[in-house]
Design a protein around this motif. Structure first.
Motif, mmCIF file in Angstrom:
data_model
loop_
_atom_site.group_PDB
_atom_site.id
_atom_site.type_symbol
_atom_site.label_atom_id
_atom_site.label_comp_id
_atom_site.label_asym_id
_atom_site.label_seq_id
_atom_site.Cartn_x
_atom_site.Cartn_y
_atom_site.Cartn_z
ATOM 1 N N SER A 91 0.847 -1.194 0.000
ATOM 2 C CA SER A 91 0.000 0.000 0.000
ATOM 3 C C SER A 91 0.881 1.241 0.000
ATOM 4 O O SER A 91 1.891 1.288 0.694
ATOM 5 N N ASP A 92 0.457 2.222 -0.776
ATOM 6 C CA ASP A 92 1.133 3.513 -0.722
ATOM 7 C C ASP A 92 0.407 4.446 0.249
ATOM 8 O O ASP A 92 0.770 5.598 0.408
ATOM 9 N N LEU A 93 -0.632 3.907 0.907
ATOM 10 C CA LEU A 93 -1.413 4.623 1.924
ATOM 11 C C LEU A 93 -2.005 5.927 1.383
ATOM 12 O O LEU A 93 -2.101 6.917 2.088
ATOM 13 N N LYS A 94 -2.438 5.877 0.125
ATOM 14 C CA LYS A 94 -3.032 7.054 -0.503
ATOM 15 C C LYS A 94 -4.511 6.867 -0.805
ATOM 16 O O LYS A 94 -5.085 7.623 -1.584
ATOM 17 N N GLY A 95 -5.135 5.851 -0.215
ATOM 18 C CA GLY A 95 -6.562 5.634 -0.408
ATOM 19 C C GLY A 95 -6.912 5.471 -1.874
ATOM 20 O O GLY A 95 -6.256 4.744 -2.610
ATOM 21 N N TRP A 96 -7.951 6.190 -2.299
ATOM 22 C CA TRP A 96 -8.414 6.099 -3.684
ATOM 23 C C TRP A 96 -7.409 6.669 -4.678
ATOM 24 O O TRP A 96 -7.517 6.429 -5.876
ATOM 25 N N GLN A 97 -6.438 7.408 -4.194
ATOM 26 C CA GLN A 97 -5.396 7.939 -5.071
ATOM 27 C C GLN A 97 -4.219 6.979 -5.205
ATOM 28 O O GLN A 97 -3.189 7.324 -5.787
ATOM 29 N N SER A 98 -4.366 5.776 -4.698
ATOM 30 C CA SER A 98 -3.340 4.744 -4.802
ATOM 31 C C SER A 98 -2.919 4.576 -6.263
ATOM 32 O O SER A 98 -3.761 4.453 -7.155
ATOM 33 N N ALA A 99 -1.616 4.571 -6.495
ATOM 34 C CA ALA A 99 -1.113 4.460 -7.867
ATOM 35 C C ALA A 99 -1.600 3.191 -8.571
ATOM 36 O O ALA A 99 -2.076 3.268 -9.711
ATOM 37 N N PRO A 100 -1.534 2.012 -7.939
ATOM 38 C CA PRO A 100 -2.044 0.820 -8.632
ATOM 39 C C PRO A 100 -3.556 0.874 -8.874
ATOM 40 O O PRO A 100 -4.024 0.398 -9.909
ATOM 41 N N ALA A 101 -4.300 1.453 -7.961
ATOM 42 C CA ALA A 101 -5.758 1.579 -8.167
ATOM 43 C C ALA A 101 -6.034 2.467 -9.373
ATOM 44 O O ALA A 101 -6.932 2.179 -10.174
ATOM 45 N N GLN A 102 -5.265 3.526 -9.532
ATOM 46 C CA GLN A 102 -5.408 4.400 -10.696
ATOM 47 C C GLN A 102 -4.993 3.650 -11.967
ATOM 48 O O GLN A 102 -5.673 3.723 -12.984
ATOM 49 N N LEU A 103 -3.885 2.922 -11.889
ATOM 50 C CA LEU A 103 -3.357 2.183 -13.033
ATOM 51 C C LEU A 103 -4.350 1.141 -13.535
ATOM 52 O O LEU A 103 -4.501 0.945 -14.736
ATOM 53 N N TYR A 104 -5.061 0.496 -12.602
ATOM 54 C CA TYR A 104 -6.019 -0.556 -12.955
ATOM 55 C C TYR A 104 -7.463 -0.047 -13.017
ATOM 56 O O TYR A 104 -8.389 -0.828 -13.099
ATOM 57 N N SER A 105 -7.647 1.263 -12.972
ATOM 58 C CA SER A 105 -8.975 1.893 -13.075
ATOM 59 C C SER A 105 -9.966 1.318 -12.066
ATOM 60 O O SER A 105 -11.113 1.042 -12.388
ATOM 61 N N VAL A 106 -9.515 1.141 -10.837
ATOM 62 C CA VAL A 106 -10.371 0.614 -9.785
ATOM 63 C C VAL A 106 -11.337 1.712 -9.344
ATOM 64 O O VAL A 106 -10.919 2.784 -8.934
ATOM 65 N N SER A 107 -12.632 1.425 -9.448
ATOM 66 C CA SER A 107 -13.636 2.407 -9.049
ATOM 67 C C SER A 107 -14.500 1.914 -7.893
ATOM 68 O O SER A 107 -15.367 2.634 -7.427
ATOM 69 N N GLY A 108 -14.250 0.693 -7.441
ATOM 70 C CA GLY A 108 -14.972 0.136 -6.304
ATOM 71 C C GLY A 108 -14.205 -1.054 -5.773
ATOM 72 O O GLY A 108 -13.478 -1.715 -6.509
ATOM 73 N N ILE A 109 -14.334 -1.285 -4.477
ATOM 74 C CA ILE A 109 -13.666 -2.430 -3.859
ATOM 75 C C ILE A 109 -14.676 -3.231 -3.062
ATOM 76 O O ILE A 109 -15.686 -2.664 -2.621
ATOM 77 N N PRO A 110 -14.452 -4.540 -2.915
ATOM 78 C CA PRO A 110 -13.300 -5.287 -3.399
ATOM 79 C C PRO A 110 -13.287 -5.377 -4.923
ATOM 80 O O PRO A 110 -14.330 -5.392 -5.567
#
Length: 178
Positions: free
Chosen positions: A129-148
């Motif tokens: 985790s980069d501890l950036k919440g929704w601004q997490s670099a991998p979440a942005q890279l993978y276009s994550v818009s909801g979890i799980p």
């Protein structure tokens, strides 16, 4: 839910005239381009994240190569994620010896809550985790818009499934790792 980029692309391609001059159409086009990069059949992008100890863990690391890999995007504060964790633990116990790896990608902001959730839920695989919440670099890279949110990769780093949970996820992994 994760949007279907093909449907969005079809709708925007059908637009004509004055609609095309709207700024949000350009934003949608950029979003479609990003979604297309992480669709089933594409090579999965690599990333690195600090683990719980602050050590850099790369998705391209030897541990993850030539194996089926489940990228599991989650957070300690996410009720549905925590509810899904027992299923993921069960899948890992059964299929890790057959070649499954899991990389947990946390969308947490709070390191203590993240580390506690890993321990409390018995998540024994690698985490970052980069501890950036929704601004997490991998979440942005993978276009994550909801979890799980899950992304399943084959041994050749191709995305073979997305957003599988529970029995559906277990069935897919069972099919692959007979």
């Amino acid at each position: 839910p994760q949007p279907d980029y093909i449907k969005i692309k079809e709708i925007t391609e059908a637009m004509t005239g004055a609609l095309l001059d709207r700024p949000y159409i350009e934003n949608i086009s950029d979003y479609i381009d990003q979604l297309e990069k992480v669709t089933v059949g594409k090579s999965a992008p690599y990333f690195s994240l600090p683990n719980e100890k602050g050590e850099k863990l790369s998705r391209s690391a030897e541990r993850f190569r030539n194996k089926y890999l489940l990228l599991n995007f989650w957070a300690s504060w996410c009720g549905p994620c925590r509810g899904e964790n027992p299923h993921v633990v069960e899948i890992y116990k059964e299929y890790h010896p057959k070649g499954l790896e899991i990389f947990g990608v946390s969308l947490d902001n709070n390191k203590e809550a993240w580390v506690k959730a890993i321990a409390d839920d018995g998540l024994v695989w690698k985490h970052g985790s980069d501890l950036k919440g929704w601004q997490s670099a991998p979440a942005q890279l993978y276009s994550v818009s909801g979890i799980p949110h899950t992304v399943l990769l084959d041994e050749n780093n191709k995305i073979i499934a997305k957003n599988l949970r529970g029995d559906e996820l277990k069935q897919k992994i069972a099919e692959l790792l007979k």
